[in-house]
Every structure is written in structure tokens, then in C-alpha cells.
Design an enzyme around this catalytic site. Structure first.
Site, PDB file in Angstrom:
ATOM      1  N   VAL A 117       0.782  -1.434  -0.011  1.00 10.56           N
ATOM      2  CA  VAL A 117       0.095   0.045  -0.129  1.00 10.56           C
ATOM      3  C   VAL A 117       0.754   1.300  -0.040  1.00 10.56           C
ATOM      4  O   VAL A 117       1.846   1.434   0.706  1.00 10.56           O
ATOM      5  CB  VAL A 117      -0.949   0.009   1.029  1.00 10.56           C
ATOM      6  CG1 VAL A 117      -1.915   1.427   1.367  1.00 10.56           C
ATOM      7  CG2 VAL A 117      -1.657  -1.180   1.512  1.00 10.56           C
ATOM      8  N   CYS A 118       0.600   2.012  -0.994  1.00 11.65           N
ATOM      9  CA  CYS A 118       1.200   3.409  -0.895  1.00 11.65           C
ATOM     10  C   CYS A 118       2.931   3.207  -1.165  1.00 11.65           C
ATOM     11  O   CYS A 118       3.079   2.456  -2.038  1.00 11.65           O
ATOM     12  CB  CYS A 118       0.924   4.063   0.508  1.00 11.65           C
ATOM     13  SG  CYS A 118       1.256   5.837   0.513  1.00 11.65           S
ATOM     14  N   THR A 119       3.590   3.921  -0.437  1.00 10.39           N
ATOM     15  CA  THR A 119       5.153   3.833  -0.813  1.00 10.39           C
ATOM     16  C   THR A 119       5.604   2.460  -0.385  1.00 10.39           C
ATOM     17  O   THR A 119       6.937   2.342  -0.464  1.00 10.39           O
ATOM     18  CB  THR A 119       5.934   5.126  -0.163  1.00 10.39           C
ATOM     19  OG1 THR A 119       5.922   4.674   1.506  1.00 10.39           O
ATOM     20  CG2 THR A 119       5.412   6.513  -0.443  1.00 10.39           C
ATOM     21  N   GLY A 120       4.897   1.566   0.044  1.00 13.03           N
ATOM     22  CA  GLY A 120       5.089   0.408   0.335  1.00 13.03           C
ATOM     23  C   GLY A 120       5.663  -0.297  -0.950  1.00 13.03           C
ATOM     24  O   GLY A 120       6.675  -1.176  -0.805  1.00 13.03           O
ATOM     25  N   ALA A 167      -2.518   2.223  -4.403  1.00  6.80           N
ATOM     26  CA  ALA A 167      -1.861   3.550  -4.680  1.00  6.80           C
ATOM     27  C   ALA A 167      -2.007   4.177  -3.160  1.00  6.80           C
ATOM     28  O   ALA A 167      -1.792   3.364  -2.110  1.00  6.80           O
ATOM     29  CB  ALA A 167      -3.253   4.271  -5.386  1.00  6.80           C
TER      30      ALA A 167
END
Lengths: 233, 233
Positions: A117-120, A167
């Protein structure tokens, strides 16, 4: 359903993570029958989420959870400091190899997914897992994926085989529901969606760059710059 | 914006809470300029979220945070055990009295709200705060609100003056964005929505009872019955 069999889901957490990246999907996935969620980190202990007011507990080290069936990597400002963390990256690679080695096992028996998720997804990219693949991340960090040979896509959830990337922040909930359907079945996922009453009615329509428009987007980028990093709190 | 002034937001947490009830709104509200979020409980320490795999840290006791400007009460299976907890209920009443005593102070100077997510509104009701007022909660627990003299409404977010109650689990994100607009301004709330990329695209359309229909709803009620309480884990 995977009756009787534990489904081990590992969520790596770290200092300065964005809590909702982890907790949105966690809330969905923990409702899967037989799910056993483990919050993992370099060592067990408390990790401070961004801006410092919340601490989440990691109950196991990476090495104590070598073969999870599902990995979910959250993001947040703290992901940056981990882009060359060999312990985490090696763990992600090893886990991913484990996942890749059994591509023909039926999904309902031993489902295996690597997700973020996200910048993961930056961390998955840094581990070399996204090379040549489409993936997504927070809208203002697509370039990081490109730097590691992934192909950034402005979609809420991107699936490439066993890899699902979501995202920014809240998108993890959508991803986790899709994942729940893949792991269990659609009906279970629908039940979970009703259980968490996920019938979103955001008060505004500014949740993506295309909807928010250039002015609000520029303002949001300025807003981010003013956020104090956890290390300076 | 509330330049220079700390906005103290208290989130009571407890054993067997639903983590997303707290963390969804937390992620929105912690982005408010000058927000200072405090996770509070009877005493500082770790509290286990439902199904036990996640622990959140309370950093202060109720008495250490006597006058928060915003209170956000999450729900979860554990709210039931607190329905007669006089320490929590007195704290909620006291906080609420404090809030009610300054109804004419301009919102941008010292904004004051009492809010809840999911069965968190049961606790507000048990404290007598919702008597005669419209309120909402998780869709399968409306009767609890009625028992305490509130008027349950099947809406995602219900506002009655300074009191905002949100429906089940994920609805806290919508509520928090509305609250962010009330506390700061609409532009700030829109910026936060873009920052957490809240452009929900649930894979299914089963997030409310009316959308899920009677069969899936019945199945979900059965599903809930099989969830093992944290006390039995």
C-alpha cells in the site's frame, strides 16, 4: 474458504509508517477465516507511526516469520529510510522467491500474495520484485518506481499475478477486499465489506489528482512539505 | 487554519476495539495543522485490537487529558464491556459538559466536537450524551442506541450540533473528512483527502444493508456470530 488451515499474513511495520496503510487492509484481512496476522519488524517492539502520536506493536522479527502466505507492505515517510535496508529487502526477496516457487498450487489451498500500500511498493521495488512489472504507489511518488525498473500506473489497485500494489493510503482497503476475494471467495469478501460497512461517501470529490485538479494538487504538494518528519518531533 | 494553537484530539482506546474505527479518522485528523492526537485509556499501556494480533499504545490516562477539544470514540466488540464503566462514562460526560459550555465560541478558534465511529456511539449513548438526539452506529446495533434514548438513523454520518456519529468501521474516514472541514476549512479537508488518496473504488457494492440485500446481510450476521471474542483467544 480455507477450513482448518491457518493463513499467515505478515505486515512489516517500521518507524514513521502511515498507520492507515497497514490498518485498512488489516481490518479486512483479519476477518478472513483462519487468518493469522503478524506485525513484524527487525525486532519485536513498538514502532511509531508518522507524526508520532500512535505506536503499533510488532510481535515478531522478520526471521521469525520466514514463510508467510501473504505479505502486505505499508508505506509512509519512513519507507525512505528502508530503501537500502538489506534485512528487510532480503526478507522480501526470500518471501517472494518462496511465493514464486509454487505458482501452480491452487489458490484456495496455499494462496500466496505479495502486496503493498502507498510507498510500500517502493520497498518491493527496491527488493527487485517489481522489475519490469506494472505497479502503483502514492500519486506523488511514481518516479521512485520508475527508478527501480517498475512501470508506474495511475490506478487504485494494480495486479500482476501474485503481486498487488495499491495507490496511496486509503486504497489499501479496496486492495484488501480484492485480495480477500482471491484468498477466500467473492461472497466472503462481500460479507467483510458489509461488516466494515464500506459504503464510502467521501464529503468531497478530491481523492485523486485527476479529480482534484492542478491547483489543489499543487497546494497538497506544498502541504506535504510542511509536515514535520517524525525524526524532528 | 488554527495557526499556532494546538488542537488536542483524544481517542479513547480499549481492549477488543476495532482498530480501523480509530485509525481511519486518526489518519485524517493527524494531518490537521497543529493537531495533537492522544490515544487515551484507563491507564497508559498497550491495548489489543479485536482478534488480538494488533496492539495500540495508549500514552495517557483519561484524567491526564481532561479537556480535549475533540473526542473520537471508536467501537468494536470491546465497547460492550464498557457500557457501565463509570470512569470512561464520567470522562465522556465531563468532556461533553466542557464542550457544551462554550457553544458560541467561533469554530476556528476553539473547535469542540464529540464524535464516534461504529459502536463508539453506544458509549456516548451510555454516558447520556445522545438522549433525544439522532445518531448512528454499526448497522446491526441500532437497537442499543434506542435503549439509551437516542434516535438511530441509517446514515453514514449524522451531525447534531457538535456531535458527529459515524456508521460502521470504515465510515469514520468520511466522518473525519467532514470534521476536518469543520475544524479547519474545506480546502484543508480536500487537501487531506487527496493526500490519503481517498478516491474509494470498492470492488463490490455491498457496503450497506440496502445495497447488500437480505441474503448477504443474513449471511453476514451469521459470520459475526462465528468470530471468536478476544477474551477466548
Amino acid at each position: 474458504m480455507m477450513a482448518g488451515k491457518k493463513l499467515e499474513i505478515a505486515i512489516p511495520i517500521f518507524h514513521d509508517l502511515t498507520a492507515l496503510d497497514a490498518i485498512g487492509p488489516y481490518e479486512v484481512l483479519q476477518l478472513l477465516p483462519n487468518a493469522q496476522i503478524k506485525f513484524v519488524s527487525h525486532k519485536p517492539g513498538l514502532l511509531r507511526a508518522c507524526r508520532g502520536s500512535l505506536s503499533l506493536q510488532a510481535t515478531a522479527s522478520f526471521e521469525e516469520v520466514p514463510n508467510p502466505q501473504v505479505v502486505l507492505v505499508p508505506g509512509g515517510p519512513g519507507s525512505k529510510a528502508l530503501m537500502q535496508d538489506q534485512v528487510l529487502l532480503d526478507w522480501l526477496r526470500k518471501v517472494q522467491q518462496f511465493l514464486s516457487s509454487e505458482p501452480t498450487v491452487p489458490v484456495h489451498d496455499t494462496t500466496l500474495f505479495t502486496t503493498s500500500v502507498c510507498t510500500g511498493s517502493h520497498l518491493l521495488a527496491a527488493a527487485g520484485i517489481l522489475r519490469g512489472l506494472e505497479a502503483t504507489t502514492h500519486w506523488n511518488t511514481y518516479d521512485v518506481l520508475s527508478q527501480y525498473g517498475a512501470k508506474p500506473v495511475a490506478k487504485r489497485v494494480v495486479r500482476q499475478g501474485k503481486i498487488l500494489t495499491a495507490a496511496g493510503v486509503s486504497s489499501g482497503i479496496d486492495m484488501a477486499l480484492e485480495l480477500a476475494a482471491l484468498i477466500a471467495d467473492e461472497t466472503t469478501a462481500k460479507v467483510i465489506q458489509l461488516l466494515i460497512e464500506y459504503d464510502p461517501q467521501p464529503p468531497f470529490d478530491t481523492g485523486s489528482v485527476s479529480k482534484a485538479g492542478p491547483e489543489l494538487t499543487a497546494r497538497t504538494i506544498e502541504f506535504v512539505k510542511k509536515i514535520v518528519p517524525i525524526t524532528d518531533l
